[in-house]
Design an enzyme around this catalytic site. Structure first.
Site, PDB file in Angstrom:
ATOM      1  N   GLU A 134       0.844  -5.958  -6.655  1.00  0.00           N
ATOM      2  CA  GLU A 134       0.801  -5.707  -8.085  1.00  0.00           C
ATOM      3  C   GLU A 134       2.193  -5.972  -8.642  1.00  0.00           C
ATOM      4  O   GLU A 134       3.195  -5.737  -7.975  1.00  0.00           O
ATOM      5  CB  GLU A 134       0.364  -4.264  -8.366  1.00  0.00           C
ATOM      6  CG  GLU A 134      -1.098  -4.060  -8.041  1.00  0.00           C
ATOM      7  CD  GLU A 134      -1.570  -2.632  -8.259  1.00  0.00           C
ATOM      8  OE1 GLU A 134      -0.938  -1.900  -9.039  1.00  0.00           O
ATOM      9  OE2 GLU A 134      -2.577  -2.255  -7.643  1.00  0.00           O
ATOM     10  N   LYS A 144      -3.976   4.489   1.348  1.00  0.00           N
ATOM     11  CA  LYS A 144      -5.374   4.564   1.812  1.00  0.00           C
ATOM     12  C   LYS A 144      -5.636   3.591   2.962  1.00  0.00           C
ATOM     13  O   LYS A 144      -6.471   3.851   3.833  1.00  0.00           O
ATOM     14  CB  LYS A 144      -6.367   4.368   0.663  1.00  0.00           C
ATOM     15  CG  LYS A 144      -6.379   3.014   0.010  1.00  0.00           C
ATOM     16  CD  LYS A 144      -7.588   2.174   0.366  1.00  0.00           C
ATOM     17  CE  LYS A 144      -7.552   0.867  -0.389  1.00  0.00           C
ATOM     18  NZ  LYS A 144      -8.180  -0.252   0.239  1.00  0.00           N
ATOM     19  N   GLY A 173      13.644   6.254  -0.601  1.00  0.00           N
ATOM     20  CA  GLY A 173      13.449   6.988  -1.842  1.00  0.00           C
ATOM     21  C   GLY A 173      12.192   7.830  -1.768  1.00  0.00           C
ATOM     22  O   GLY A 173      11.882   8.408  -0.721  1.00  0.00           O
ATOM     23  N   CYS A 214      -3.181   0.892  -2.276  1.00  0.00           N
ATOM     24  CA  CYS A 214      -3.319   0.119  -1.033  1.00  0.00           C
ATOM     25  C   CYS A 214      -2.686   0.793   0.176  1.00  0.00           C
ATOM     26  O   CYS A 214      -3.395   1.268   1.058  1.00  0.00           O
ATOM     27  CB  CYS A 214      -2.747  -1.268  -1.222  1.00  0.00           C
ATOM     28  SG  CYS A 214      -3.529  -2.153  -2.585  1.00  0.00           S
ATOM     29  N   PHE A 251      -3.243 -10.931  -0.015  1.00  0.00           N
ATOM     30  CA  PHE A 251      -2.010 -10.173   0.239  1.00  0.00           C
ATOM     31  C   PHE A 251      -1.166  -9.961  -1.015  1.00  0.00           C
ATOM     32  O   PHE A 251       0.024  -9.680  -0.930  1.00  0.00           O
ATOM     33  CB  PHE A 251      -1.170 -10.894   1.305  1.00  0.00           C
ATOM     34  CG  PHE A 251      -1.908 -11.090   2.605  1.00  0.00           C
ATOM     35  CD1 PHE A 251      -1.932 -10.082   3.558  1.00  0.00           C
ATOM     36  CD2 PHE A 251      -2.599 -12.266   2.861  1.00  0.00           C
ATOM     37  CE1 PHE A 251      -2.627 -10.253   4.751  1.00  0.00           C
ATOM     38  CE2 PHE A 251      -3.293 -12.450   4.056  1.00  0.00           C
ATOM     39  CZ  PHE A 251      -3.308 -11.442   5.010  1.00  0.00           C
TER      40      PHE A 251
HETATM   41  C1  UGA Z   1       0.832  -3.839  -1.117  1.00  0.00           C
HETATM   42  C2  UGA Z   1       1.345  -4.977  -0.228  1.00  0.00           C
HETATM   43  O1  UGA Z   1       2.743  -5.157  -0.435  1.00  0.00           O
HETATM   44  C3  UGA Z   1       0.621  -6.286  -0.552  1.00  0.00           C
HETATM   45  O2  UGA Z   1       1.036  -7.291   0.326  1.00  0.00           O
HETATM   46  C4  UGA Z   1      -0.877  -6.047  -0.404  1.00  0.00           C
HETATM   47  O3  UGA Z   1      -1.634  -7.199  -0.729  1.00  0.00           O
HETATM   48  C5  UGA Z   1      -1.304  -4.929  -1.330  1.00  0.00           C
HETATM   49  O4  UGA Z   1      -0.579  -3.733  -0.982  1.00  0.00           O
HETATM   50  C6  UGA Z   1      -2.776  -4.711  -1.150  1.00  0.00           C
HETATM   51  O5  UGA Z   1      -3.182  -4.264  -0.082  1.00  0.00           O
HETATM   52  O6  UGA Z   1      -3.549  -5.072  -2.046  1.00  0.00           O
HETATM   53  P1  UGA Z   1       1.319  -3.082  -3.653  1.00  0.00           P
HETATM   54  O7  UGA Z   1       0.510  -1.868  -3.316  1.00  0.00           O
HETATM   55  O8  UGA Z   1       1.036  -3.823  -4.906  1.00  0.00           O
HETATM   56  O9  UGA Z   1       1.177  -4.168  -2.453  1.00  0.00           O
HETATM   57  O10 UGA Z   1       2.833  -2.630  -3.728  1.00  0.00           O
HETATM   58  P2  UGA Z   1       4.130  -2.770  -2.818  1.00  0.00           P
HETATM   59  O11 UGA Z   1       5.069  -3.670  -3.482  1.00  0.00           O
HETATM   60  O12 UGA Z   1       3.779  -3.009  -1.408  1.00  0.00           O
HETATM   61  O13 UGA Z   1       4.709  -1.283  -2.940  1.00  0.00           O
HETATM   62  C7  UGA Z   1       3.992  -0.188  -2.379  1.00  0.00           C
HETATM   63  C8  UGA Z   1       4.756   1.090  -2.538  1.00  0.00           C
HETATM   64  O14 UGA Z   1       5.879   1.113  -1.663  1.00  0.00           O
HETATM   65  C9  UGA Z   1       5.316   1.360  -3.933  1.00  0.00           C
HETATM   66  O15 UGA Z   1       5.065   2.702  -4.273  1.00  0.00           O
HETATM   67  C10 UGA Z   1       6.793   1.089  -3.789  1.00  0.00           C
HETATM   68  O16 UGA Z   1       7.557   1.849  -4.700  1.00  0.00           O
HETATM   69  C11 UGA Z   1       7.032   1.519  -2.368  1.00  0.00           C
HETATM   70  N1  UGA Z   1       8.213   0.890  -1.725  1.00  0.00           N
HETATM   71  C12 UGA Z   1       8.250  -0.457  -1.540  1.00  0.00           C
HETATM   72  C13 UGA Z   1       9.255   1.673  -1.276  1.00  0.00           C
HETATM   73  O17 UGA Z   1       9.246   2.918  -1.416  1.00  0.00           O
HETATM   74  N2  UGA Z   1      10.327   1.073  -0.670  1.00  0.00           N
HETATM   75  C14 UGA Z   1      10.389  -0.254  -0.481  1.00  0.00           C
HETATM   76  O18 UGA Z   1      11.394  -0.739   0.096  1.00  0.00           O
HETATM   77  C15 UGA Z   1       9.327  -1.041  -0.920  1.00  0.00           C
END
Ligand code: UGA
Length: 440
Positions: free
Chosen positions: A159, A270, A260, A267, A156
């Site tokens: 990045e 997809k 935003g 992740c 989980f």
């Molecule tokens: C996500 C999950 O959070 C991890 O728990 C999971 O392990 C991972 O996918 C995976 O499947 O490997 P990640 O893709 O690294 O992690 O990034 P996130 O922090 O989840 O952010 C994802 C996207 O959502 C980003 O583009 C971020 O800018 C956006 N986001 C996040 C928002 O637009 N608003 C938010 O409040 C939070």
């Protein structure tokens, strides 16, 4: 009994992080990838991607001699007691389904070489049913007497927080078919990782589903707040205040309610699509049709951001000098897979704008996927002479920009804050036309 020897198949974000962290916990680790250049770079202490803290940890662990890398399945089979699968499962081009070719290749490559008892632990995000299929494949391909078992142990990590999330996970999930497999996993995680961490022991199907359910929930939470942003835009409300107010309810919570430009990366986008595709195959497609809306809301934010830039420039971006701050899908990452920032930059360029992009870490990756994009080496260079600035990835460096100073560099004081991360009063106070998503 001596500690299990660990191998990690696939050395991308997931695999490389897992290999380095396992070595840091004292295990003997062999990382494996079919990409020779990647293996050579890692063995030389060079991380092929940007991840805070992992670069120094890699160098430290190589120096201990506990961490090595190889391209050989035979060597992996001979070395390991526990083999973690950490290869990618990207979206199939032109389809929603996940491409399982890398996971399948790893099992097909490893299993025939297995000669001694071992546990293969899948970590990759996969369509439910994959673990069951791979267990059959291992049984079919592993030589008699190898005593190889498969289990599913989803990961989980985020990045940008990969090391922290690996060493201090919220929970561990073990999808197992035997007590022996559970015991082996408990032994591996009986390091500081497991101390105080809830362990959920379950069947294969649930273990695989937990991962996609978690990512679907996170994507839904983001699209929910972005849907509220759309309504705020229509009604004159403020989505940031709204998120704060609903977030105080502990049942809702403020985290992952940042409205935003929406979610991107390798992740969430997809995973929700692959989940819908798999549910459809299982005859449960109706249960997940809402994820289509989640996806659609998310994609609309990109169009809306482009439209805000147009509105600021009087209806068209044709010929305008546009400064794009950010190319990575989120800060503290150089990953541009399905990056909302890059999608907006590309759209503006296709509509005739002179786009100049700066990202602290992702310029090279942005150029690779979008070679005609002009990327520069600093925010100052991107901003100078701009008719409009788009703030699309909320790197700390951008949040700290001084609106008074930036005003002296541009042609026109127009800014679109695609992440609701800038101080709106400070920017407006310095004479900027400030537009954002979901705030008046
Ligand atoms: C996500 C999950 O959070 C991890 O728990 C999971 O392990 C991972 O996918 C995976 O499947 O490997 P990640 O893709 O690294 O992690 O990034 P996130 O922090 O989840 O952010 C994802 C996207 O959502 C980003 O583009 C971020 O800018 C956006 N986001 C996040 C928002 O637009 N608003 C938010 O409040 C939070």
């Amino acid at each position: 009994m001596s500690a299990p020897r660990i191998t990690v198949l696939g050395t991308g974000y997931l695999g490389a992080t897992h290999a380095v962290c396992m070595a840091a916990l004292g295990f003997e680790v062999l990382g494996m990838d079919v990409d020779k250049a990647k293996v050579e770079a890692l063995a030389a202490g060079q991380l092929p991607f940007y991840e805070p803290g992992l670069d120094t940890l890699l160098v430290e662990q190589l120096a201990t001699g506990r961490l090595r890398f190889t391209t050989s399945y035979a060597e992996v089979a001979e070395f390991g007691d526990v083999h973690f699968i950490g290869v990618g499962t990207p979206q199939k081009p032109g389809e929603n389904a996940a491409d399982m070719r890398y996971v399948d290749a790893v099992v097909d490559g490893l299993a025939p070489h297995l000669t001694r008892p071992c546990l293969i632990a899948g970590k990759s995000t996969v369509p439910v049913g994959t673990a069951e299929r791979l267990a059959d494949r291992v049984a079919e391909l592993a030589p008699a007497g190898a005593d190889a078992e498969l289990c599913w142990n989803p990961e989980f990590l985020r990045e940008g927080f990969a090391v922290e999330d690996t060493l201090h996970p919220d929970r561990l999930v073990f999808g197992v078919r035997s007590e022996k497999a559970e015991q082996t996993l408990r032994e591996v995680y009986a390091t500081p990782i497991g101390e105080g961490t809830p362990v959920v022991v379950t069947d294969f199907a649930t273990a695989q589903l937990v991962k996609v359910a978690a990512n679907s929930f996170l994507a839904t939470k983001i699209s929910f707040i972005n849907a509220m942003a759309e309504v705020c835009e229509a009604a004159g409300g403020n989505v940031v205040t709204l998120a704060d107010a609903i977030g105080y309810d502990a049942r809702i919570g403020r985290r992952f309610l940042n409205a935003g430009l929406g979610f991107g990366g390798g992740c969430l986008p997809k995973d929700i699509r692959a989940f819908m595709a798999r549910a459809g195959e299982l005859g449960a497609g109706e249960a997940l049709t809402f994820l289509q809306e989640v996806d659609a809301i998310n994609m609309r934010r990109r169009t809306r951001t482009v439209d805000l830039a147009k509105e600021l420039l009087g209806g068209t971006v044709l010929g305008a000098r546009v400064a794009v701050l950010g190319a990575a899908f989120k800060p503290d990452s150089d990953d541009v897979r399905d990056s909302p920032a890059l999608a907006v930059a590309a759209s503006l360029q296709l509509q005739g704008a002179q786009v100049v992009v700066y990202d602290p870490e992702a310029n090279a990756n942005a150029k690779r996927v979008f070679p005609t994009l002009r990327c520069v080496d600093s925010a100052t260079e991107a901003i100078t002479g701009a008719d409009v600035i788009l703030h699309l990835t909320e790197w700390k460096e951008f949040r700290e920009l001084d609106p008074v100073q930036v005003a002296t560099m541009v042609e026109q004081r127009n800014i679109v804050d695609g992440r609701n991360a800038l101080d709106v009063d400070a920017w407006r106070g310095a004479g900027w036309h400030y537009r954002s998503l979901g705030r008046p």
